[in-house]
Structures are given as C-alpha cells and as structure tokens.
Design a protein around this motif. Structure first.
Motif, PDB file in Angstrom:
ATOM      1  N   TRP A  47      11.375  75.274  67.502  1.00  0.00           N
ATOM      2  CA  TRP A  47      12.596  75.520  68.270  1.00  0.00           C
ATOM      3  C   TRP A  47      12.502  76.767  69.146  1.00  0.00           C
ATOM      4  O   TRP A  47      13.522  77.307  69.554  1.00  0.00           O
ATOM      5  N   THR A  48      11.290  77.240  69.491  1.00  0.00           N
ATOM      6  CA  THR A  48      11.166  78.503  70.213  1.00  0.00           C
ATOM      7  C   THR A  48      11.389  78.349  71.711  1.00  0.00           C
ATOM      8  O   THR A  48      12.245  79.020  72.294  1.00  0.00           O
ATOM      9  N   VAL A  49      10.606  77.494  72.350  1.00  0.00           N
ATOM     10  CA  VAL A  49      10.668  77.345  73.801  1.00  0.00           C
ATOM     11  C   VAL A  49      11.272  75.991  74.138  1.00  0.00           C
ATOM     12  O   VAL A  49      10.715  74.956  73.784  1.00  0.00           O
ATOM     13  N   PRO A  50      12.405  75.982  74.814  1.00  0.00           N
ATOM     14  CA  PRO A  50      13.046  74.708  75.116  1.00  0.00           C
ATOM     15  C   PRO A  50      12.540  74.093  76.408  1.00  0.00           C
ATOM     16  O   PRO A  50      11.920  74.761  77.238  1.00  0.00           O
ATOM     17  N   HIS A  51      12.799  72.815  76.556  1.00  0.00           N
ATOM     18  CA  HIS A  51      12.837  72.207  77.888  1.00  0.00           C
ATOM     19  C   HIS A  51      14.259  72.483  78.343  1.00  0.00           C
ATOM     20  O   HIS A  51      15.213  71.994  77.752  1.00  0.00           O
ATOM     21  N   PHE A  52      14.451  73.251  79.392  1.00  0.00           N
ATOM     22  CA  PHE A  52      15.685  74.015  79.588  1.00  0.00           C
ATOM     23  C   PHE A  52      16.902  73.200  80.045  1.00  0.00           C
ATOM     24  O   PHE A  52      17.993  73.749  80.139  1.00  0.00           O
ATOM     25  N   GLU A  53      16.732  71.931  80.358  1.00  0.00           N
ATOM     26  CA  GLU A  53      17.906  71.167  80.784  1.00  0.00           C
ATOM     27  C   GLU A  53      18.923  71.116  79.643  1.00  0.00           C
ATOM     28  O   GLU A  53      18.569  71.035  78.467  1.00  0.00           O
ATOM     29  N   LYS A  54      20.191  71.187  79.982  1.00  0.00           N
ATOM     30  CA  LYS A  54      21.268  71.079  79.006  1.00  0.00           C
ATOM     31  C   LYS A  54      22.061  69.816  79.319  1.00  0.00           C
ATOM     32  O   LYS A  54      22.663  69.704  80.393  1.00  0.00           O
ATOM     33  N   MET A  55      22.056  68.884  78.378  1.00  0.00           N
ATOM     34  CA  MET A  55      22.701  67.591  78.581  1.00  0.00           C
ATOM     35  C   MET A  55      24.064  67.566  77.891  1.00  0.00           C
ATOM     36  O   MET A  55      24.244  68.092  76.795  1.00  0.00           O
ATOM     37  N   ALA A  98      24.865  67.317  83.284  1.00  0.00           N
ATOM     38  CA  ALA A  98      23.758  68.167  82.851  1.00  0.00           C
ATOM     39  C   ALA A  98      23.619  69.395  83.731  1.00  0.00           C
ATOM     40  O   ALA A  98      24.047  69.406  84.887  1.00  0.00           O
ATOM     41  N   LEU A  99      22.994  70.417  83.161  1.00  0.00           N
ATOM     42  CA  LEU A  99      22.444  71.535  83.928  1.00  0.00           C
ATOM     43  C   LEU A  99      20.934  71.325  84.038  1.00  0.00           C
ATOM     44  O   LEU A  99      20.280  70.940  83.063  1.00  0.00           O
ATOM     45  N   ASP A 100      20.381  71.595  85.198  1.00  0.00           N
ATOM     46  CA  ASP A 100      18.991  71.306  85.493  1.00  0.00           C
ATOM     47  C   ASP A 100      18.041  72.131  84.630  1.00  0.00           C
ATOM     48  O   ASP A 100      18.377  73.232  84.179  1.00  0.00           O
ATOM     49  N   ALA A 101      16.845  71.590  84.413  1.00  0.00           N
ATOM     50  CA  ALA A 101      15.801  72.337  83.711  1.00  0.00           C
ATOM     51  C   ALA A 101      15.214  73.433  84.577  1.00  0.00           C
ATOM     52  O   ALA A 101      14.753  74.464  84.066  1.00  0.00           O
ATOM     53  N   ASP A 102      15.207  73.235  85.893  1.00  0.00           N
ATOM     54  CA  ASP A 102      14.568  74.156  86.825  1.00  0.00           C
ATOM     55  C   ASP A 102      15.606  74.982  87.578  1.00  0.00           C
ATOM     56  O   ASP A 102      16.741  74.557  87.767  1.00  0.00           O
ATOM     57  N   THR A 103      15.191  76.161  88.010  1.00  0.00           N
ATOM     58  CA  THR A 103      15.956  76.968  88.948  1.00  0.00           C
ATOM     59  C   THR A 103      15.028  77.314  90.099  1.00  0.00           C
ATOM     60  O   THR A 103      13.984  77.948  89.888  1.00  0.00           O
ATOM     61  N   GLU A 104      15.385  76.857  91.282  1.00  0.00           N
ATOM     62  CA  GLU A 104      14.544  77.049  92.460  1.00  0.00           C
ATOM     63  C   GLU A 104      13.108  76.582  92.197  1.00  0.00           C
ATOM     64  O   GLU A 104      12.127  77.212  92.594  1.00  0.00           O
ATOM     65  N   GLY A 105      13.005  75.463  91.492  1.00  0.00           N
ATOM     66  CA  GLY A 105      11.707  74.875  91.222  1.00  0.00           C
ATOM     67  C   GLY A 105      10.928  75.503  90.093  1.00  0.00           C
ATOM     68  O   GLY A 105       9.805  75.087  89.802  1.00  0.00           O
ATOM     69  N   VAL A 106      11.490  76.486  89.412  1.00  0.00           N
ATOM     70  CA  VAL A 106      10.802  77.177  88.328  1.00  0.00           C
ATOM     71  C   VAL A 106      11.564  76.942  87.031  1.00  0.00           C
ATOM     72  O   VAL A 106      12.749  77.279  86.929  1.00  0.00           O
ATOM     73  N   GLU A 107      10.894  76.401  86.034  1.00  0.00           N
ATOM     74  CA  GLU A 107      11.566  76.132  84.770  1.00  0.00           C
ATOM     75  C   GLU A 107      11.785  77.435  84.003  1.00  0.00           C
ATOM     76  O   GLU A 107      10.874  78.258  83.861  1.00  0.00           O
ATOM     77  N   GLY A 108      13.009  77.630  83.530  1.00  0.00           N
ATOM     78  CA  GLY A 108      13.319  78.793  82.721  1.00  0.00           C
ATOM     79  C   GLY A 108      13.593  80.072  83.484  1.00  0.00           C
ATOM     80  O   GLY A 108      13.814  81.119  82.863  1.00  0.00           O
ATOM     81  N   LEU A 109      13.605  80.025  84.811  1.00  0.00           N
ATOM     82  CA  LEU A 109      13.776  81.235  85.612  1.00  0.00           C
ATOM     83  C   LEU A 109      15.067  81.972  85.266  1.00  0.00           C
ATOM     84  O   LEU A 109      15.111  83.205  85.223  1.00  0.00           O
ATOM     85  N   THR A 110      16.115  81.238  85.002  1.00  0.00           N
ATOM     86  CA  THR A 110      17.412  81.855  84.705  1.00  0.00           C
ATOM     87  C   THR A 110      17.432  82.504  83.327  1.00  0.00           C
ATOM     88  O   THR A 110      18.106  83.521  83.122  1.00  0.00           O
ATOM     89  N   TYR A 111      16.668  81.967  82.387  1.00  0.00           N
ATOM     90  CA  TYR A 111      16.932  82.258  80.976  1.00  0.00           C
ATOM     91  C   TYR A 111      15.963  83.225  80.300  1.00  0.00           C
ATOM     92  O   TYR A 111      16.298  83.797  79.265  1.00  0.00           O
ATOM     93  N   ALA A 112      14.736  83.392  80.810  1.00  0.00           N
ATOM     94  CA  ALA A 112      13.715  84.164  80.092  1.00  0.00           C
ATOM     95  C   ALA A 112      13.751  85.648  80.476  1.00  0.00           C
ATOM     96  O   ALA A 112      14.180  86.015  81.568  1.00  0.00           O
ATOM     97  N   TRP A 113      13.247  86.507  79.554  1.00  0.00           N
ATOM     98  CA  TRP A 113      13.339  87.958  79.709  1.00  0.00           C
ATOM     99  C   TRP A 113      12.038  88.637  79.292  1.00  0.00           C
ATOM    100  O   TRP A 113      11.287  88.118  78.463  1.00  0.00           O
TER     101      TRP A 113
END
Length: 678
Positions: free
Chosen positions: A252-260, A308-323
């Motif tokens: 459960w560490t790294v998601p496929h970031f889309e939220k359904m 749904a919310l998309d898995a990608d942000t500006e074509g990059v997966e996880g751009l919004t969520y990772a730190w």
C-alpha cells in the motif's frame, strides 16, 4: 474529420484534437467501414487512465500513426465508463485471446463488430507494425481473419452464457467463502494477493456482515487490519482524504494516483461499518474524511458526483502528491518539516520516483495525546494549503448513474452512524457536524439529479455531464445501484417518493433484463445488439449488475413486505452461489447480500415524533444486524410501508422488530430493543 468534439465524455474530448479521424460508437461508424471495406479499430479507455494517456501521447497524437489509422481503418473511440456493455464484450474477447485484459484496450474488428485481434497498450513502434500487419492481413488473408473472428465470438458467447448451475447461497457456503478469504489473506500487509494490490472493499463488507452473523473473530481482524494498513499507506491521501485506485506494490505504499468515485463510495461503507461495530477512532476519522472528500472534491453543485480525479498532472503521475524532505521544510519550517518527515515517512531516498515520497502515516495518531493530534492536524492543514498551489489533476466530471448510487448509499449509511456516534463533548464534534451537513446536501442533490435528469421516460440513462443527460442507456448495474441508493435514502429521510422510484426501477429491471434460470443480462432486451449479450455475474471494480440488483431487491422487499422481490433475489443469488464458494474474492457483494438474507434481513420500524433524536432510533441503527432496514417516523406516515398500522404505545415511541416478515411485540426501551436485535 474528428467526430469527438461534440462528445459528452471527457475521455473522448481528450482525443478531439488528434490527427485520427475518430468516430464515436455508432451504427454510422460501422456502416462507413462496410462502405470502405476496411476493418474497425476500437480503442477503449477512460479519462483517469494513466496508460491511456501514454498511448495517446505516443500514438494517437502522432501524425504518422494517424495517417495509418485513417487510411486503413475506421477508428472508434469508446469511454468504457459510458459504455460498459461495449467494454464488457470486447474485454471478454481480449481476455480470451491474450489471457489478460486492461486499458487502454485495442480491438480490431470486422465491419459487423466481430473482433479478430485484441490487445491492450502498445508502444508506438509496435503499434505502427501492428497497424501495418492487420491492414495487410485484411487485404490478403481475409478468410483467415474472418475465421479467427468467428472463433473469438464463439469463445465470448460461451463466457457470457447464462443458465448454468445454481445452488442455494446458504450458511455453509458463506462460511466456506469466509474461510477461503482467510486462507488467501496477506497477514503481513493486509488485503489479498500481491502487487498490484486493490482495495478489497466488497470482500471487507462481506466479512463485516459475516462477523456480525457468526461472531467469527478472524473475519473482523482481517477487515480491521486491512482497513488500518490502507488508511496508513500511500494509497490513502493523508492530507485531503480519499483513496487512490490501487497500490503498485503489495504493501500500500505507492498508489496508482487516480481516485475513483466507486472505490471511495465502497470504502466509505467499509470504514463506516467498522466504526459502527467497533468504535475504532481510525475508522471514524477515515469515514469522516472520505465523506468530506466525496462532498468537497467530487460533488458537482446541483448535480451528482464526478467520476474520477486523474492519475496524472500535466502528464506526470503523482506530481501533485509526492514530497521530499526539503519541500516539507520549505512548506513548514525546519522543526515542523522534520516532524512531518518522521510522521509521514518522507526520506532522502524516497519511496516514489526521483527521490520523492508518497505520504504514509507512520505513527498511531488517533490515540495520541491531544497536543500531538493538534500538531498533526495543523501540519496537515499547512501542507494541504501548500499542495493546493501545485498543478492539480484533471477531473472527469461526468456523472455515472451506478457510481452515484454507490455514493448515495454510502453517505446515507455514514449519516445514520454519525448521528448516533457523535456527542457534543467529542473534540471534533463541530468538524463532524459540518461534514455531515455538507455531505447530506451533496447526497440529496445527487439523488435529485438521478431522479430528474437520468430518469427519462421511465428508463435510466447511464451518464450526464454539465446537467445534460447522455444517450447511453442504463445497464443492469445502474438500475441495481440506484434502486439500492433510493432504498437507503428512504430509510434515512422517511420520504416515500424514494421507495416509489426504487420500486419502479426494480420492476423495469425484472421486465427488461431477466435471463433464464433466475439470472440477469447486463443489457436490456431492447438495447443495442452487440456480438454477444453480456451477463457477467462476478464483482470486479464495482458490484456486478446482478449483485447490485439483488441488493436492491432485498432492501426493497424488506421495506415493503412484497415477497416477490425477495424471491427474485434468492433465485438470482442461486446463479451466483456456485462461484461464491470457489472464487469469493470476485463475489464479495453477492456474499454480502447473502449474509443479509441469512440474517433475515431484520425490518425495524421506530414510530416516533422525533426521528432525528429519539434514542430508540439511535439504538436501532447502531445495533442493526447484517443488512437490516431501519425506518423511523410518525405512525402511518404516507409512503412508508414499515410505519403502517404501527401506533405509539401508550403515547410513547416504540420499536417494531420483524425478521423475514415475522414480527415481535413492540418495545419502548433501548434495552429491550438491543436485546431483540442481539
């Protein structure tokens, strides 16, 4: 000419500027293929799909690929969420031909829709070679191509067959299903199976009801552990709430970031019921924040819930969520940045790509000291504000009837539990109260939207967008999920209109979707004819149409006392029962309803002048057995069959408890009611 510019589907609109002469799914597209004597290329995906975006950028936006497709094929773009019937038929063909399936799905078919070659994602060089090879085979080896298509159609016809063996879904079978789930359980990480790991929401709902009926501690522990592991993992958004579609790893560490929408609706039910049964503070928090996510992030004002919310942000997966640790310090300062890095497991090495980390909750904060919880919540608020300044994922804002039904049911259950489990003395009582008010409004607007926009001439439509209903007809899961939702809303509100519409939907489903032997097809008898009529009895990402309809039939029968709906549910469950014992991971919703039938289900009516605050109502909802229906209101309230001919007792509120249409004497104290429900 690209014909997607007028589509209602956000997924199709994403392809409106491609150099491909896309068609929407239509008779005209197949007629064009016959006129040109070329095969059809059917590309199926959905707006939040990461690999759909990859294939679009690599191939469908490429001029060379577009020219090859335009010269040799009639190309049809399909949103699987708008047309689950089309998706089901061709996914069965893809699985039959390749042994696996997924999206994007790429199907080559004859001009009558018969598939002869299927696949999923192809990198551009492979896709170019495939296009050339299929075009050559169509011109030079037509007979072999047609023979291959006939074989595929025969295979998918068998896979979608109805009228197979039946069996009663009895206690031994459900006990065996629970035991098999326990044997497949990942005792280390929670859940079932390895990577990728999907939230097993329907299995957990079944196990919770199984525990209630049998007292089985293993079923409860599997649910509790899995729920905690997911809620503390990266699959759960530690800042804004809401769950991603799945984890790419086994822990459960790294998601496929889309939220359904459907995942979050079903998981809201899991955490709500776990909270109801155990009082667990983590379950309470996650239920609360998932309800807030649905109401704040996915609800469209005056309409329903977005898909749904998309898995990608500006074509990059996880751009919004990772730190990174540095980014935490920039947002919070040195001291709180280090606190957040420790709390959320953000390291220099990272758990995601490029040294980034997905936030995971490393500490048990729900039972921590008040000052720790306060600091945690302050950090969450500041990080969320910082994250809001980043680019945000796109929203697939179409409203899907079935998924909105799942959300309405989940929010209705959440409202019932929250009303009985929160006191003014709770430290977050104001927060919970605010969320329940907003969630209640979103739920009611969604229900009104389904009843007024999606219901056209007595028939459900599958999707809408911007308040405008789409053309695709509702499939069986739409009728089942919406009927179950309206039954849940009837219980919450005591309004008779919701029960009336639920009955009308169920009557339509019984008349239009029935199959031999008590089964059901997924499409109506007057729906567009495809190369096979889908009738899948298994639960996958969402409840199967059959399971959803059974749930609606059982709830409606209990609320009205009309036994023919229960009989239809039992017959339909009999068609799924042989699968339940062998493959319980794919029949969780059906097994959940089976537990309700074994339990009764109980029918609980509380006659009272104060349905919102009466302690009898609170006790009924808090201690309801598996699948019970609970209605509260004034005696003989119009449109509420369970309150008919049930008076107050000596001027006092009273609870009438029935089980399988057999009733006990009314009780007037909470203690007596709990004893009857125990």
């Amino acid at each position: 000419m690209n014909r997607l510019v007028d589509a209602t589907s956000p997924y199709l609109l994403q392809h409106a500027d491609n150099p491909v002469d896309w068609w929407q799914w239509s008779d005209e597209a197949f007629a064009e293929a016959r006129r040109r004597d070329v095969p059809v290329l059917i590309s199926v995906g959905y707006a939040a799909c990461h690999w759909c975006h990859v294939m679009a950028h690599e191939s469908f936006e490429n001029a060379q690929v577009g020219a090859l497709m335009n010269d040799n094929f009639v190309s049809i773009k399909v949103d699987r969420e708008e047309r689950p019937d089309v998706d089901a038929v061709y996914m069965t063909a893809t699985q039959a031909m390749t042994g696996q399936g997924g999206w994007p799905m790429t199907v080559f078919a004859t001009p009558d829709g018969t598939p002869f070659f299927c696949g999923t994602y192809f990198p551009r060089p492979n896709f170019i070679q495939l296009l050339q090879s299929v075009a050559t085979a169509w011109r030079e080896q037509r007979e072999a191509v047609l023979g291959q298509g006939a074989a595929v159609v025969e295979a998918i016809g068998g896979a979608q067959a109805v009228g197979g063996p039946t069996a009663p879904l009895d206690a031994p079978l459900l006990d065996a299903a629970a035991a098999k789930l326990a044997s497949e359980y990942d005792a280390t990480n929670g859940g079932f199976g390895g990577a990728p790991k999907f939230p097993p929401h329907m299995n957990l709902l079944f196990l919770l009801r199984h525990h209630q009926r049998t007292g089985d501690p293993t079923s409860l522990e599997i649910t509790r552990h899995t729920a905690e592991a997911m809620a503390r993992g990266g699959i759960y958004d530690q800042l804004a709430g809401g769950f991603a579609r799945y984890s790419v790893d086994a822990h459960w560490t790294v998601p496929h970031f889309e939220k359904m929408l459907y995942d979050n609706a079903l998981l809201l039910r899991v955490y709500t019921q776990l909270w109801r049964l155990t009082g667990d503070p983590l379950a309470r928090r996650v239920a609360r924040d998932t309800a807030r996510f649905l109401a704040d992030e996915l609800h469209r004002p005056g309409q329903g819930f977005a898909s749904a919310l998309d898995a990608d942000t500006e074509g990059v997966e996880g751009l919004t969520y990772a730190w990174t640790p540095t980014q935490l310090v920039e947002a919070l300062g040195e001291e709180d940045g280090r606190f957040a890095a420790d709390l959320f497991t953000v390291t220099d090495k990272g758990t995601f790509e490029h040294g980034m980390s997905v936030l995971r909750l490393a500490r048990d904060v729900d039972d921590a000291a008040p000052e720790v919880r306060a600091r945690w919540q302050q950090v969450v608020g500041r990080l969320l504000a910082a994250r809001d300044t980043r680019p945000q994922p796109a929203l697939d804002d179409k409203v899907v009837a079935a998924w909105n039904g799942l959300a309405i049911t989940a929010l209705a259950e959440f409202q019932q539990v929250a009303a009985g489990h929160v006191s003014p003395q709770d430290e977050d009582a104001n927060l919970m109260d605010g969320i329940t008010i907003v969630a209640d409004g979103a739920m009611r607007q969604a229900a009104e939207h389904l009843a007024t926009v999606h219901l056209v001439d007595g028939r459900l439509r599958r999707v809408s967008r911007d308040g405008k209903v789409g053309e695709p007809a509702g499939v069986l899961e739409d009728y089942g999920c919406v009927a179950e939702a309206f039954c849940a809303l009837h219980q919450l509100t005591g309004e008779g209109r919701w029960l009336t519409v639920a009955g009308e939907l169920l009557d339509t489903a019984l008349a239009r979707f029935a199959a031999p032997g008590g089964a059901f097809y997924d499409t109506a008898d007057d729906a567009e004819r495809l190369v096979a009529r889908p009738a899948d009895p298994t639960d996958n990402a969402t409840p199967s149409g059959r399971s959803a309809l059974i749930a609606g039939l059982v709830a409606y029968s209990a609320l009205t006392g009309e036994t023919r709906y229960r009989e239809a549910a039992e017959a339909a469950l009999g068609t799924v029962a042989p699968i339940v014992g062998q493959h319980p991971r794919f029949t969780g919703y059906a097994a959940m309803v089976g537990e309700a039938l074994l339990s009764g289900p109980y029918e609980i009516a509380v006659v009272t002048d104060d349905p919102a605050g009466d302690p009898l109502v609170t006790a009924a909802r808090r201690h309801a057995p598996p699948g019970a229906v609970v209605v509260a209101g004034r005696p003989d309230q119009p449109g509420v069959p369970l309150l008919a001919d049930r008076p107050l007792v000596e001027g006092r509120s009273a609870a009438y408890v029935c089980r399988g249409f057999v009733c006990q004497r009314p009780v007037t104290s909470v203690e007596e009611l709990i004893a009857e429900l125990g």
